[in-house]
Design a protein around this motif. Sequence first.
Motif, short mmCIF file in Angstrom:
data_model
loop_
_atom_site.label_atom_id
_atom_site.label_comp_id
_atom_site.label_asym_id
_atom_site.label_seq_id
_atom_site.Cartn_x
_atom_site.Cartn_y
_atom_site.Cartn_z
N LYS A 270 6.38 -23.26 -75.18
CA LYS A 270 5.13 -22.74 -74.67
C LYS A 270 5.31 -21.28 -74.29
O LYS A 270 6.39 -20.91 -73.82
N ASP A 271 4.25 -20.50 -74.43
CA ASP A 271 4.34 -19.11 -74.02
C ASP A 271 4.14 -19.00 -72.52
O ASP A 271 3.93 -20.00 -71.82
N ASP A 272 4.11 -17.78 -71.97
CA ASP A 272 4.03 -17.58 -70.53
C ASP A 272 2.67 -17.98 -69.97
O ASP A 272 2.56 -18.55 -68.87
N ILE A 273 1.58 -17.72 -70.73
CA ILE A 273 0.24 -18.04 -70.24
C ILE A 273 0.04 -19.55 -70.14
O ILE A 273 -0.46 -20.08 -69.14
N ALA A 274 0.48 -20.27 -71.18
CA ALA A 274 0.35 -21.73 -71.14
C ALA A 274 1.18 -22.32 -70.01
O ALA A 274 0.75 -23.27 -69.34
N ALA A 275 2.35 -21.80 -69.80
CA ALA A 275 3.19 -22.30 -68.71
C ALA A 275 2.54 -22.06 -67.36
O ALA A 275 2.58 -22.91 -66.46
N GLU A 276 1.87 -20.87 -67.17
CA GLU A 276 1.21 -20.58 -65.90
C GLU A 276 0.01 -21.50 -65.67
O GLU A 276 -0.23 -21.98 -64.56
N LEU A 277 -0.79 -21.76 -66.75
CA LEU A 277 -1.92 -22.67 -66.62
C LEU A 277 -1.48 -24.08 -66.25
O LEU A 277 -2.10 -24.75 -65.42
N ASP A 278 -0.40 -24.55 -66.85
CA ASP A 278 0.13 -25.87 -66.51
C ASP A 278 0.56 -25.92 -65.05
O ASP A 278 0.37 -26.92 -64.36
N ARG A 279 1.11 -24.82 -64.56
CA ARG A 279 1.57 -24.81 -63.17
C ARG A 279 0.39 -24.86 -62.21
O ARG A 279 0.41 -25.58 -61.21
N ILE A 280 -0.68 -24.10 -62.55
CA ILE A 280 -1.86 -24.10 -61.68
C ILE A 280 -2.52 -25.47 -61.68
O ILE A 280 -2.95 -25.99 -60.64
N SER A 281 -2.63 -26.09 -62.86
CA SER A 281 -3.24 -27.41 -62.96
C SER A 281 -2.46 -28.43 -62.15
O SER A 281 -3.02 -29.25 -61.44
N GLY A 282 -1.15 -28.37 -62.25
CA GLY A 282 -0.32 -29.29 -61.48
C GLY A 282 -0.48 -29.06 -59.99
O GLY A 282 -0.52 -29.99 -59.18
N GLY A 283 -0.65 -27.78 -59.57
CA GLY A 283 -0.84 -27.48 -58.15
C GLY A 283 -2.15 -28.01 -57.64
O GLY A 283 -2.26 -28.48 -56.51
N SER A 284 -3.23 -27.94 -58.47
CA SER A 284 -4.54 -28.46 -58.06
C SER A 284 -4.48 -29.95 -57.84
O SER A 284 -5.04 -30.49 -56.88
N ASP A 285 -3.82 -30.66 -58.72
CA ASP A 285 -3.67 -32.10 -58.55
C ASP A 285 -2.95 -32.43 -57.26
O ASP A 285 -3.31 -33.37 -56.55
N VAL A 286 -1.95 -31.69 -56.93
CA VAL A 286 -1.22 -31.92 -55.69
C VAL A 286 -2.10 -31.68 -54.47
O VAL A 286 -2.09 -32.43 -53.49
N GLU A 287 -2.93 -30.60 -54.52
CA GLU A 287 -3.81 -30.30 -53.41
C GLU A 287 -4.84 -31.40 -53.21
O GLU A 287 -5.16 -31.81 -52.08
N LEU A 288 -5.43 -31.91 -54.30
CA LEU A 288 -6.37 -33.01 -54.20
C LEU A 288 -5.75 -34.25 -53.57
O LEU A 288 -6.35 -34.91 -52.72
N GLU A 289 -4.57 -34.60 -54.00
CA GLU A 289 -3.88 -35.76 -53.45
C GLU A 289 -3.57 -35.57 -51.98
O GLU A 289 -3.68 -36.49 -51.17
N LEU A 290 -3.19 -34.33 -51.59
CA LEU A 290 -2.88 -34.04 -50.19
C LEU A 290 -4.13 -34.16 -49.32
O LEU A 290 -4.08 -34.74 -48.21
N GLN A 291 -5.29 -33.66 -49.79
CA GLN A 291 -6.53 -33.77 -49.03
C GLN A 291 -6.97 -35.22 -48.88
O GLN A 291 -7.47 -35.64 -47.85
N ARG A 292 -6.79 -36.01 -49.93
CA ARG A 292 -7.14 -37.43 -49.85
C ARG A 292 -6.32 -38.15 -48.80
O ARG A 292 -6.84 -38.95 -48.02
N MET A 293 -5.04 -37.88 -48.76
CA MET A 293 -4.18 -38.51 -47.78
C MET A 293 -4.55 -38.08 -46.36
O MET A 293 -4.52 -38.89 -45.43
N LYS A 294 -4.91 -36.81 -46.18
CA LYS A 294 -5.34 -36.35 -44.86
C LYS A 294 -6.60 -37.06 -44.41
O LYS A 294 -6.75 -37.43 -43.23
N ALA A 295 -7.54 -37.27 -45.34
CA ALA A 295 -8.78 -37.97 -45.00
C ALA A 295 -8.49 -39.41 -44.61
O ALA A 295 -9.10 -39.95 -43.67
#
Length: 261
Positions: free
Chosen positions: A201-226
Amino acid sequence: MKRMGMIFRAKANKALDRAEDPRETLDYSYQKQLELLQKVRRGVADVATSRKRLELQLNQLQGQSSKLEDQGRKALALGREDLAREALSRRAALQQQVTDLETQHQTLQGEEEKLTLAAQRLQAKVDAFRTKKETIKATYTAAQAQTRIGEAFSGISEEMGDVGLAIQRAEDKTQQLQARAGAIDELLASGALDDQSGTAKDDIAAELDRISGGSDVELELQRMKAELAGGPSAQQQAIEGGAQDAAPQSQEQSPHKFDKQ
C-alpha cells in the motif's frame, strides 16, 4: 655443480627435518640399545655355555686321572711295575690336558664376569635412557599441543585460518543480503518498485486505514463509557454522538431524521 649439490642437500635436509619426529627417533634409538643389550646377554650366555662345557671335560679328565692312578697302584701291588709305569704315564698326559683346560676355564670365567658387568652397566644405561626418552617425549608432546592451541587462538594455524575465512565469507554474504533486502523495502515503500502480489500500500492508503481504525476505536470507547454511565438514553446518545462524528455528511443531508427521533 657444487652449488646445485649444496642446494639439493639443503632442501633434502629441510625435508628430512620436517618429516622427522623426535619421538620416533628416540624410540628407534631405544630399540637399537635393546638389541645391543640382547647381543651382550647372548654373548654372556655363550661364554657361560663354553665354561660349563670345559667344566664337564675337566671333571671327565679328572675322573680318568684318578682311575689311572688306582690302576697303577693295583699293578704295582701285583708286581707289575711295567703296567704301573704305563698307567702313570697316561695319567701325566691327562694331567697336562687338565692343566690346559683349567687355564681356559679361568680365562672364560674372567670373560664371563666382564661381559656380565658390561651387561649390567648397559642395562642401567638403557633404563636411564628409557626414562629420559619418555620424559622428552612427554615434554615434546606438551609443547606441540601448547603450540597448536596458541596457533588456534591466534588464528595462524591452517585449520583455523580456513575457518576464519569461511566465517568472513558468511558474514560478507549476510551483510550483502541484508543490504539488498533493506534497499528493496525502501524502493517498495517509495513506489519506485511495484509489488506484484498486490499486498503493498502507498502512504495515503496506509494513512486512511489508520484513521478508519482510530474511528472504530473511538466509537467502541464511547459505547463503553455510556454503558458504565448507566441508562439506555445515555448509551443511545453516546452511540449517536459517535455516529455523528464518524459521518457528519450523512447528518447534513437528512437533519429531520434526527429531529423525529
